[in-house]
Design a protein around this motif. Structure first.
Motif, PDB file in Angstrom:
ATOM      1  N   LEU A   1       0.860  -1.184   0.000  1.00 35.93           N
ATOM      2  CA  LEU A   1       0.000   0.000   0.000  1.00 35.93           C
ATOM      3  C   LEU A   1       0.895   1.232   0.000  1.00 35.93           C
ATOM      4  O   LEU A   1       1.502   1.576   1.016  1.00 35.93           O
ATOM      5  CB  LEU A   1      -0.909  -0.004   1.238  1.00 35.93           C
ATOM      6  N   SER A   2       0.973   1.873  -1.152  1.00 33.01           N
ATOM      7  CA  SER A   2       1.806   3.071  -1.265  1.00 33.01           C
ATOM      8  C   SER A   2       1.138   4.247  -0.554  1.00 33.01           C
ATOM      9  O   SER A   2      -0.068   4.226  -0.253  1.00 33.01           O
ATOM     10  CB  SER A   2       2.018   3.425  -2.744  1.00 33.01           C
ATOM     11  N   GLU A   3       1.924   5.272  -0.268  1.00 30.72           N
ATOM     12  CA  GLU A   3       1.363   6.482   0.350  1.00 30.72           C
ATOM     13  C   GLU A   3       0.263   7.061  -0.528  1.00 30.72           C
ATOM     14  O   GLU A   3      -0.771   7.519  -0.033  1.00 30.72           O
ATOM     15  CB  GLU A   3       2.463   7.518   0.564  1.00 30.72           C
ATOM     16  N   ARG A   4       0.484   7.040  -1.820  1.00 33.05           N
ATOM     17  CA  ARG A   4      -0.492   7.594  -2.761  1.00 33.05           C
ATOM     18  C   ARG A   4      -1.807   6.820  -2.685  1.00 33.05           C
ATOM     19  O   ARG A   4      -2.890   7.425  -2.615  1.00 33.05           O
ATOM     20  CB  ARG A   4       0.091   7.537  -4.172  1.00 33.05           C
ATOM     21  N   SER A   5      -1.732   5.488  -2.673  1.00 32.89           N
ATOM     22  CA  SER A   5      -2.945   4.680  -2.588  1.00 32.89           C
ATOM     23  C   SER A   5      -3.646   4.875  -1.253  1.00 32.89           C
ATOM     24  O   SER A   5      -4.874   4.935  -1.183  1.00 32.89           O
ATOM     25  CB  SER A   5      -2.611   3.200  -2.786  1.00 32.89           C
ATOM     26  N   ALA A   6      -2.861   4.973  -0.186  1.00 36.69           N
ATOM     27  CA  ALA A   6      -3.444   5.173   1.145  1.00 36.69           C
ATOM     28  C   ALA A   6      -4.222   6.486   1.196  1.00 36.69           C
ATOM     29  O   ALA A   6      -5.330   6.541   1.765  1.00 36.69           O
ATOM     30  CB  ALA A   6      -2.348   5.159   2.206  1.00 36.69           C
ATOM     31  N   ARG A   7      -3.666   7.542   0.600  1.00 41.09           N
ATOM     32  CA  ARG A   7      -4.385   8.822   0.568  1.00 41.09           C
ATOM     33  C   ARG A   7      -5.685   8.692  -0.209  1.00 41.09           C
ATOM     34  O   ARG A   7      -6.716   9.259   0.168  1.00 41.09           O
ATOM     35  CB  ARG A   7      -3.494   9.899  -0.059  1.00 41.09           C
ATOM     36  N   GLY A   8      -5.653   7.926  -1.305  1.00 45.33           N
ATOM     37  CA  GLY A   8      -6.876   7.709  -2.076  1.00 45.33           C
ATOM     38  C   GLY A   8      -7.935   6.988  -1.271  1.00 45.33           C
ATOM     39  O   GLY A   8      -9.123   7.358  -1.310  1.00 45.33           O
ATOM     40  N   TYR A   9      -7.544   5.962  -0.543  1.00 45.83           N
ATOM     41  CA  TYR A   9      -8.500   5.235   0.305  1.00 45.83           C
ATOM     42  C   TYR A   9      -9.072   6.138   1.398  1.00 45.83           C
ATOM     43  O   TYR A   9     -10.259   6.059   1.735  1.00 45.83           O
ATOM     44  CB  TYR A   9      -7.824   4.024   0.942  1.00 45.83           C
ATOM     45  N   GLN A  10      -8.220   7.002   1.970  1.00 38.92           N
ATOM     46  CA  GLN A  10      -8.686   7.866   3.055  1.00 38.92           C
ATOM     47  C   GLN A  10      -9.767   8.834   2.591  1.00 38.92           C
ATOM     48  O   GLN A  10     -10.608   9.249   3.388  1.00 38.92           O
ATOM     49  CB  GLN A  10      -7.495   8.624   3.650  1.00 38.92           C
ATOM     50  N   ARG A  11      -9.766   9.148   1.306  1.00 33.46           N
ATOM     51  CA  ARG A  11     -10.796  10.055   0.785  1.00 33.46           C
ATOM     52  C   ARG A  11     -12.174   9.404   0.773  1.00 33.46           C
ATOM     53  O   ARG A  11     -13.183  10.091   0.696  1.00 33.46           O
ATOM     54  CB  ARG A  11     -10.408  10.535  -0.617  1.00 33.46           C
ATOM     55  N   VAL A  12     -12.208   8.066   0.813  1.00 34.28           N
ATOM     56  CA  VAL A  12     -13.496   7.357   0.865  1.00 34.28           C
ATOM     57  C   VAL A  12     -13.501   6.426   2.080  1.00 34.28           C
ATOM     58  O   VAL A  12     -13.912   5.271   2.005  1.00 34.28           O
ATOM     59  CB  VAL A  12     -13.747   6.561  -0.436  1.00 34.28           C
ATOM     60  N   SER A  13     -13.032   6.951   3.205  1.00 37.25           N
ATOM     61  CA  SER A  13     -12.843   6.117   4.397  1.00 37.25           C
ATOM     62  C   SER A  13     -14.144   5.495   4.889  1.00 37.25           C
ATOM     63  O   SER A  13     -14.141   4.386   5.432  1.00 37.25           O
ATOM     64  CB  SER A  13     -12.191   6.938   5.514  1.00 37.25           C
ATOM     65  N   GLY A  14     -15.267   6.190   4.723  1.00 37.58           N
ATOM     66  CA  GLY A  14     -16.543   5.624   5.167  1.00 37.58           C
ATOM     67  C   GLY A  14     -16.869   4.323   4.460  1.00 37.58           C
ATOM     68  O   GLY A  14     -17.517   3.437   5.037  1.00 37.58           O
ATOM     69  N   LEU A  15     -16.408   4.180   3.221  1.00 38.30           N
ATOM     70  CA  LEU A  15     -16.647   2.959   2.448  1.00 38.30           C
ATOM     71  C   LEU A  15     -15.612   1.883   2.765  1.00 38.30           C
ATOM     72  O   LEU A  15     -15.953   0.706   2.915  1.00 38.30           O
ATOM     73  CB  LEU A  15     -16.616   3.287   0.951  1.00 38.30           C
ATOM     74  N   VAL A  16     -14.345   2.283   2.873  1.00 42.48           N
ATOM     75  CA  VAL A  16     -13.287   1.271   2.928  1.00 42.48           C
ATOM     76  C   VAL A  16     -12.909   0.831   4.336  1.00 42.48           C
ATOM     77  O   VAL A  16     -12.371  -0.265   4.510  1.00 42.48           O
ATOM     78  CB  VAL A  16     -12.029   1.751   2.169  1.00 42.48           C
ATOM     79  N   ARG A  17     -13.152   1.658   5.368  1.00 39.26           N
ATOM     80  CA  ARG A  17     -12.749   1.240   6.717  1.00 39.26           C
ATOM     81  C   ARG A  17     -13.419  -0.072   7.138  1.00 39.26           C
ATOM     82  O   ARG A  17     -12.742  -0.955   7.688  1.00 39.26           O
ATOM     83  CB  ARG A  17     -13.016   2.346   7.749  1.00 39.26           C
ATOM     84  N   PRO A  18     -14.733  -0.243   6.920  1.00 37.53           N
ATOM     85  CA  PRO A  18     -15.330  -1.536   7.262  1.00 37.53           C
ATOM     86  C   PRO A  18     -14.711  -2.690   6.469  1.00 37.53           C
ATOM     87  O   PRO A  18     -14.581  -3.800   6.986  1.00 37.53           O
ATOM     88  CB  PRO A  18     -16.813  -1.356   6.906  1.00 37.53           C
ATOM     89  N   MET A  19     -14.323  -2.428   5.223  1.00 32.37           N
ATOM     90  CA  MET A  19     -13.695  -3.461   4.388  1.00 32.37           C
ATOM     91  C   MET A  19     -12.349  -3.875   4.980  1.00 32.37           C
ATOM     92  O   MET A  19     -12.063  -5.067   5.137  1.00 32.37           O
ATOM     93  CB  MET A  19     -13.511  -2.925   2.967  1.00 32.37           C
ATOM     94  N   PHE A  20     -11.512  -2.885   5.326  1.00 36.36           N
ATOM     95  CA  PHE A  20     -10.208  -3.207   5.902  1.00 36.36           C
ATOM     96  C   PHE A  20     -10.355  -3.885   7.269  1.00 36.36           C
ATOM     97  O   PHE A  20      -9.611  -4.803   7.601  1.00 36.36           O
ATOM     98  CB  PHE A  20      -9.352  -1.943   6.025  1.00 36.36           C
ATOM     99  N   ALA A  21     -11.331  -3.426   8.045  1.00 39.13           N
ATOM    100  CA  ALA A  21     -11.534  -4.005   9.375  1.00 39.13           C
ATOM    101  C   ALA A  21     -12.010  -5.453   9.291  1.00 39.13           C
ATOM    102  O   ALA A  21     -11.816  -6.231  10.236  1.00 39.13           O
ATOM    103  CB  ALA A  21     -12.547  -3.169  10.160  1.00 39.13           C
ATOM    104  N   ALA A  22     -12.633  -5.824   8.188  1.00 41.65           N
ATOM    105  CA  ALA A  22     -13.188  -7.175   8.040  1.00 41.65           C
ATOM    106  C   ALA A  22     -12.154  -8.200   7.580  1.00 41.65           C
ATOM    107  O   ALA A  22     -12.439  -9.402   7.580  1.00 41.65           O
ATOM    108  CB  ALA A  22     -14.354  -7.145   7.055  1.00 41.65           C
TER     109      ALA A  22
END
Length: 418
Positions: free
Chosen positions: A154-175
């Motif tokens: 997970l590059s810094e660039r990709s991480a920043r992209g995910y953080q912009r849609v954190s409401g969608l992806v946080r449950p995915m990463f937590a699962a």
């Protein structure tokens, strides 16, 4: 709620997605085939076993040693590999033939992922690197299928992209049941995105567990014997905007080494013909690998317009430039040429392999270049000073060997979750 909105928007965009697929099929006809698999209606699915998802060529190659070991250690469990691209599909069949099941991953809609999982009934789902889809992960959880993110990066660039849609992806990463991260820096990024500390391990990159086979090396020696004593350098996995730079550099290399051969390997097969025209436009005599001929003494460029032979091309070279790095593509796998003892060149855009490229750079195995002149100067330097090139190449090989062992750690973690 965010995943519901995501699925709704995805559904509404299906006509556009299909139109894009038609456009890609116009450029690369393989995209027009096997459409039913995109809707989980067909495919060679081996039920009740191990499901591996590798998005395209690079991930399929990286997954190959893992898949071979899983089949050896768990012969009772069939393996099915899904991917997203025709080139990835071709690579999977080239690597495994009919030894594994294979299909395209369907579009990330709940009912399509549910249909795939119902047909596949996997004991475990292993996703390579960072190819995560919210509904895929959610439906695996609903079906009680453990999800492992293997060789996770997970590059810094990709991480920043995910953080912009954190409401969608946080449950995915937590699962996710387990994330086998390549580096400590990437592990920190996964934690920030919601991965549980107890579900995270730094295992290293399985790409270090690369051992060039004796057959590959023997074939390379045969090819080089046919080419004579001429110097050979390779520009691999190049993208649009890089080929022009490489060809300009080669013209400068030829001023100092008139018999030098360039192996030029574009990243995407739909660009093969366009790159061939660029080579001809540059006034450089060329032979295409797909024609089945070997370069003669008058050929100055070998166009690697085949799939699955990149390591073979690397094994024939004295110096390697790794593409996707002169343009903001993030670079490609620097470990393949390093494992073969080649000194490596890269452009400045290395964010996909930042830690690996920095390891090689600190060891003196990788040099960054920014343009044709810099590339030509470094290639000429290594081709003229073979002892210096050998020292740089050996330093890269040492880095690769010193970091091996990730594959065994990954396999042990998977076994605990089967």
């Amino acid at each position: 709620m965010p995943r519901f909105l995501y699925s709704l928007i995805f559904t509404l965009c299906l006509p556009l997605i299909l139109a894009r697929l038609l456009y890609r099929a116009w450029r690369a006809p393989a995209y027009a085939r096997r459409w039913r698999e995109r809707f989980a209606l067909s495919g060679d699915l081996r039920a009740g076993g191990i499901w591996v998802h590798a998005v395209s060529v690079g991930e399929s190659i990286a997954a190959a040693p893992m898949v071979r070991e899983l089949r050896k250690r768990h012969p009772e469990l069939p393996v099915t590999i899904t991917c997203m691209t025709p080139t990835g599909s071709e690579q999977i069949r080239k690597l495994f033939g009919d030894e594994v099941g294979h299909a395209y991953l369907p579009y990330d809609l709940p009912w399509l992922q549910r249909r795939l999982i119902r047909r596949l009934r996997p004991r475990i789902s292993i996703i390579m690197e960072t190819e995560l889809w919210p509904n895929l992960v959610a439906e695996c959880g609903r079906a009680g299928v453990p999800v492992v993110l293997a060789n996770a990066r997970l590059s810094e660039r990709s991480a920043r992209g995910y953080q912009r849609v954190s409401g969608l992806v946080r449950p995915m990463f937590a699962a996710l049941d387990w994330v086998a991260a390549q580096t400590a820096a990437e592990a920190e990024r996964f934690l920030m995105l919601g991965v549980r500390q107890t579900a995270l391990t730094v295992t290293g990159s399985i790409k270090f567990d690369l051992k060039p086979g004796a057959e590959l090396l023997a074939t390379a020696a045969q090819w080089r014997a046919q080419w004579g004593e001429r110097p050979v350098w390779i520009a691999a996995s190049t993208h649009s905007g890089e080929d022009e730079v490489v060809l300009a550099a080669h013209r400068q290399v030829l001023q100092q080494h008139p018999d030098a051969l360039l192996i030029l390997v574009p990243r995407h097969p739909e660009r093969f013909d366009a790159v061939a025209r660029q080579i001809e436009g540059a006034g450089l005599s060329m032979v295409r690998r797909s024609a089945g001929n070997m370069p003669t003494s008058s050929d100055l460029v070998l166009l690697g317009d085949t799939m699955g032979e990149l390591m073979q091309f690397y094994a024939c070279a004295d110096v390697a430039f790794v593409g996707g790095s002169l343009i903001p593509g993030g670079g490609h796998n620097y470990l393949e040429p390093a494992a073969l003892g080649l000194p490596v060149l890269s452009g400045p855009h290395r964010f996909n392999f930042a830690e690996i490229s920095e390891l090689l750079e600190r060891a003196g195995a990788l040099v960054e270049v920014a343009d044709a002149q810099g590339m030509a100067e470094q290639v000429n330097g290594w081709l003229s000073d073979r002892p210096s090139a050998r020292v740089a190449g050996e330093a890269g090989r040492v880095v690769v060997e010193a970091n091996q062992g990730a594959l065994e750690r990954l396999l042990q973690g998977i076994a605990r979750r089967l």
